[in-house]
Design a protein around this motif. Structure first.
Motif, PDB file in Angstrom:
ATOM      1  N   THR A   1     -14.258 -15.949  -4.957  1.00 22.11           N
ATOM      2  CA  THR A   1     -13.882 -15.720  -3.558  1.00 22.11           C
ATOM      3  C   THR A   1     -12.759 -16.659  -3.135  1.00 22.11           C
ATOM      4  O   THR A   1     -11.808 -16.255  -2.454  1.00 22.11           O
ATOM      5  CB  THR A   1     -15.102 -15.916  -2.636  1.00 22.11           C
ATOM      6  OG1 THR A   1     -16.159 -15.043  -3.058  1.00 22.11           O
ATOM      7  CG2 THR A   1     -14.742 -15.630  -1.197  1.00 22.11           C
ATOM      8  N   THR A   2     -12.887 -17.941  -3.537  1.00 24.76           N
ATOM      9  CA  THR A   2     -11.860 -18.937  -3.202  1.00 24.76           C
ATOM     10  C   THR A   2     -10.529 -18.579  -3.833  1.00 24.76           C
ATOM     11  O   THR A   2      -9.473 -18.683  -3.202  1.00 24.76           O
ATOM     12  CB  THR A   2     -12.311 -20.329  -3.652  1.00 24.76           C
ATOM     13  OG1 THR A   2     -13.560 -20.655  -3.021  1.00 24.76           O
ATOM     14  CG2 THR A   2     -11.267 -21.382  -3.281  1.00 24.76           C
TER      15      THR A   2
ATOM     16  N   GLN B   1     -18.376 -17.992  -5.625  1.00 30.24           N
ATOM     17  CA  GLN B   1     -17.586 -18.722  -4.642  1.00 30.24           C
ATOM     18  C   GLN B   1     -16.201 -19.022  -5.177  1.00 30.24           C
ATOM     19  O   GLN B   1     -15.206 -18.953  -4.442  1.00 30.24           O
ATOM     20  CB  GLN B   1     -18.295 -20.024  -4.252  1.00 30.24           C
ATOM     21  CG  GLN B   1     -19.585 -19.800  -3.468  1.00 30.24           C
ATOM     22  CD  GLN B   1     -20.301 -21.105  -3.165  1.00 30.24           C
ATOM     23  OE1 GLN B   1     -19.928 -22.152  -3.668  1.00 30.24           O
ATOM     24  NE2 GLN B   1     -21.359 -21.028  -2.364  1.00 30.24           N
ATOM     25  N   LEU B   2     -16.135 -19.378  -6.455  1.00 27.95           N
ATOM     26  CA  LEU B   2     -14.842 -19.653  -7.056  1.00 27.95           C
ATOM     27  C   LEU B   2     -13.962 -18.410  -7.062  1.00 27.95           C
ATOM     28  O   LEU B   2     -12.767 -18.476  -6.745  1.00 27.95           O
ATOM     29  CB  LEU B   2     -15.034 -20.157  -8.485  1.00 27.95           C
ATOM     30  CG  LEU B   2     -13.766 -20.512  -9.259  1.00 27.95           C
ATOM     31  CD1 LEU B   2     -13.002 -21.616  -8.524  1.00 27.95           C
ATOM     32  CD2 LEU B   2     -14.100 -20.945 -10.679  1.00 27.95           C
TER      33      LEU B   2
ATOM     34  N   ALA C   1      -9.095 -15.817  -1.930  1.00 29.41           N
ATOM     35  CA  ALA C   1      -8.571 -16.287  -0.640  1.00 29.41           C
ATOM     36  C   ALA C   1      -7.262 -17.042  -0.833  1.00 29.41           C
ATOM     37  O   ALA C   1      -6.322 -16.894  -0.044  1.00 29.41           O
ATOM     38  CB  ALA C   1      -9.606 -17.178   0.052  1.00 29.41           C
ATOM     39  N   VAL C   2      -7.237 -17.870  -1.891  1.00 33.94           N
ATOM     40  CA  VAL C   2      -6.008 -18.613  -2.180  1.00 33.94           C
ATOM     41  C   VAL C   2      -4.869 -17.657  -2.494  1.00 33.94           C
ATOM     42  O   VAL C   2      -3.728 -17.834  -2.047  1.00 33.94           O
ATOM     43  CB  VAL C   2      -6.237 -19.604  -3.331  1.00 33.94           C
ATOM     44  CG1 VAL C   2      -4.905 -20.196  -3.799  1.00 33.94           C
ATOM     45  CG2 VAL C   2      -7.168 -20.719  -2.884  1.00 33.94           C
TER      46      VAL C   2
END
Length: 503
Positions: free
Chosen positions: A85-86, A82-83, A89-90
């Motif tokens: 992915t985040t 998730q990190l 995305a960021v």
């Protein structure tokens, strides 16, 4: 260890005892050691059970810890995914922001609370005629027009306590090129304590908009100038049909003021007998976006009636969007009166034409038949009758022609100042033979009035007026002529003793 046994007689009495004494010291020692060994074994067994229980408990705890570790490891793996992915995305979001920031059509800048540029996009550089990187570290006030620098500093100070987006219009002075008007929007970025971290600025060149606004103002001024000088009433409404503008001529025709006509106020000046019908027709045409044409009667505040010919049409923008309705009102009060007078005149003239024609026909008929060949005096009278009625007929025809020319606006007036008394005297000379024939005296009251008119046409009108007075007056009476001088007009009166003609 000792053992003993009692020996009894036949009668059961004890005789003696027999005993054996054995040394069991070694055996006792062995039993003690054995007991100790059993106790040790028992203790060892107990401890073994306890240790086994502890080991089982520890093993269970280790198993649970292993499961928790595996769960934690899975959670960490998921969290790591998730990190990642985040972060991606960021990064994408930042890239989008940078793309939007750098390639936006409007100028974007970020400054500190003092207005020092920290970041600028390409559009801002283009607007300020500098590379975007060259703007960093420079005060934004440098690029504000000289006449607006103080206002800009005031706005910057006002941003400190304000939240949200603020908009201004200032003059931008780019580097070494012509200044231009700009719309500037500013919004603050604050920390949790409410202190300003930075200020975001949006700069838009509004030169085209200002030119369009100026053109629109000129067009509106031109329209109002033409409208206010127009001899025709002009009105405008919104898309719901509510009045938003009337020109002075429209107000004069209908009898209302600019404010009284707004909205649906104009309806109150429609004649009560027509108001409901006019209102229904108007709003029906508005709902269907249709033109409307018709005649309307207005009741002014002084009670007088005015008639208007109304025409309106929908007004569309260049994109086809309905903007409202525009219309005209033509004052037809006078033309209606003239039409009524014409109809009445034709009715009267029709009757008047028959009378001389009948007399002429009768006179000429008698002369043509030869009946009066031996009566020259009577024949002469018939000729005079025919001549007089012919002149009368010519006057009637001339009146009709004058009316036609007046209606078609082909009459050219030779306007000049005339003395009213002089006009009356000339008119009286023309009708004097008619007055003498009817034994009518004509009295002119003294007057000093001056009139701006076409002398010939006015004399012709006065001749008709005085002639009618003579015609309908009994013999041996007096027709009195007088002039009444008013502020904006001069009234001529012919007073006689007849019943008069209905005006």
């Amino acid at each position: 260890m000792a053992r003993a046994k009692a020996i009894y007689s036949e009668s059961g009495e004890p005789l003696r005892s027999l005993g054996v004494l054995l040394d069991i010291s070694d055996r006792k020692s062995i039993e003690v050691e054995r007991q100790r060994a059993d106790e040790y074994l028992q203790l060892a067994h107990t401890q073994l059970l306890q240790r086994t229980e502890q080991l089982e408990k520890v093993n269970l705890e280790l198993h649970q810890a292993l499961e928790e570790l595996q769960i934690t490891e899975e959670q960490l793996r998921r969290s790591n995914h998730q990190l990642e992915t985040t972060i991606l995305a960021v990064q994408l979001q930042r890239q989008r922001y940078e793309d939007l920031f750098n390639f936006a059509p409007d100028g974007y800048l970020v400054t500190d609370s003092y207005g020092i540029v920290q970041e600028a996009n390409q559009a801002a550089g283009n607007l300020l005629h500098r590379h975007s990187s060259a703007l960093v570290g420079k005060p934004l006030a440098v690029y504000i027009g000289k006449e607006d620098k103080l206002r800009f500093r005031t706005y910057l100070a006002e941003l400190q306590p304000l939240w949200g987006r603020q908009t201004y219009e200032l003059t931008i002075q780019p580097h070494q090129i012509k200044a231009f008007p700009a719309a500037i929007a500013a919004s603050t970025i604050r920390n949790p304590q409410g202190q300003i971290i930075s200020i975001r600025w949006l700069i838009q060149d509004i030169s085209d908009r200002k030119q369009a606004e100026e053109s629109l103002r000129r067009s509106e001024a031109k329209f109002r100038s033409l409208s206010e000088a127009s001899p025709v009433g002009i009105f405008m409404t919104d898309i719901q049909g509510h009045c938003i503008y009337t020109n002075p001529c429209c107000q004069e025709i209908c009898g209302y003021t600019f404010e009284e006509a707004l909205g649906e106020g104009w309806l109150q000046f429609i004649h009560p007998e027509e108001r409901q019908e006019i209102s229904a027709r108007w709003f029906k045409s508005v709902s269907q976006r249709q033109e409307i044409f018709g005649e309307t009667c207005y009741v002014r505040k002084d009670g007088s009636l005015r008639f208007g010919r109304v025409r309106s049409a929908p007004l569309f923008s260049d994109t086809g969007e309905l903007m409202g309705y525009v219309g005209t009102i033509e004052d037809i009060t006078e033309s209606r009166a003239i039409e009524t007078m014409k109809d009445e005149f034709i009715s009267i003239v029709s009757h008047e034409l028959r009378t001389p024609l009948t007399a002429i026909r009768g006179s000429l008929g008698l002369l043509a038949s030869g009946v009066l060949n031996n009566k020259p005096e009577v024949a002469q009278q018939m000729v005079e009758i025919a001549s007089q009625d012919t002149e009368r007929l010519v006057r009637l025809v001339n009146d009709i022609l004058d009316l036609e020319r007046l209606e078609s606006q082909r009459v050219r007036l030779n306007l000049q100042w005339w003395d009213a008394a002089t006009l009356l005297e000339k008119s009286v000379k023309t009708v004097q033979p008619l007055a003498a024939e009817s034994d009518i005296s004509i009295l002119i009251e003294p007057t000093s009035a001056q009139v701006w008119a076409d002398g010939d046409l006015l004399i012709q009108t006065l001749v008709n007026l005085i002639g009618n007075a003579i015609k309908f007056s009994p013999p041996n009476t007096t027709v009195t002529l007088k002039v009444q001088n008013r502020d904006d007009r001069v009234l001529f009166h012919a007073l006689d003793r007849s019943l008069g003609i209905k005006p």
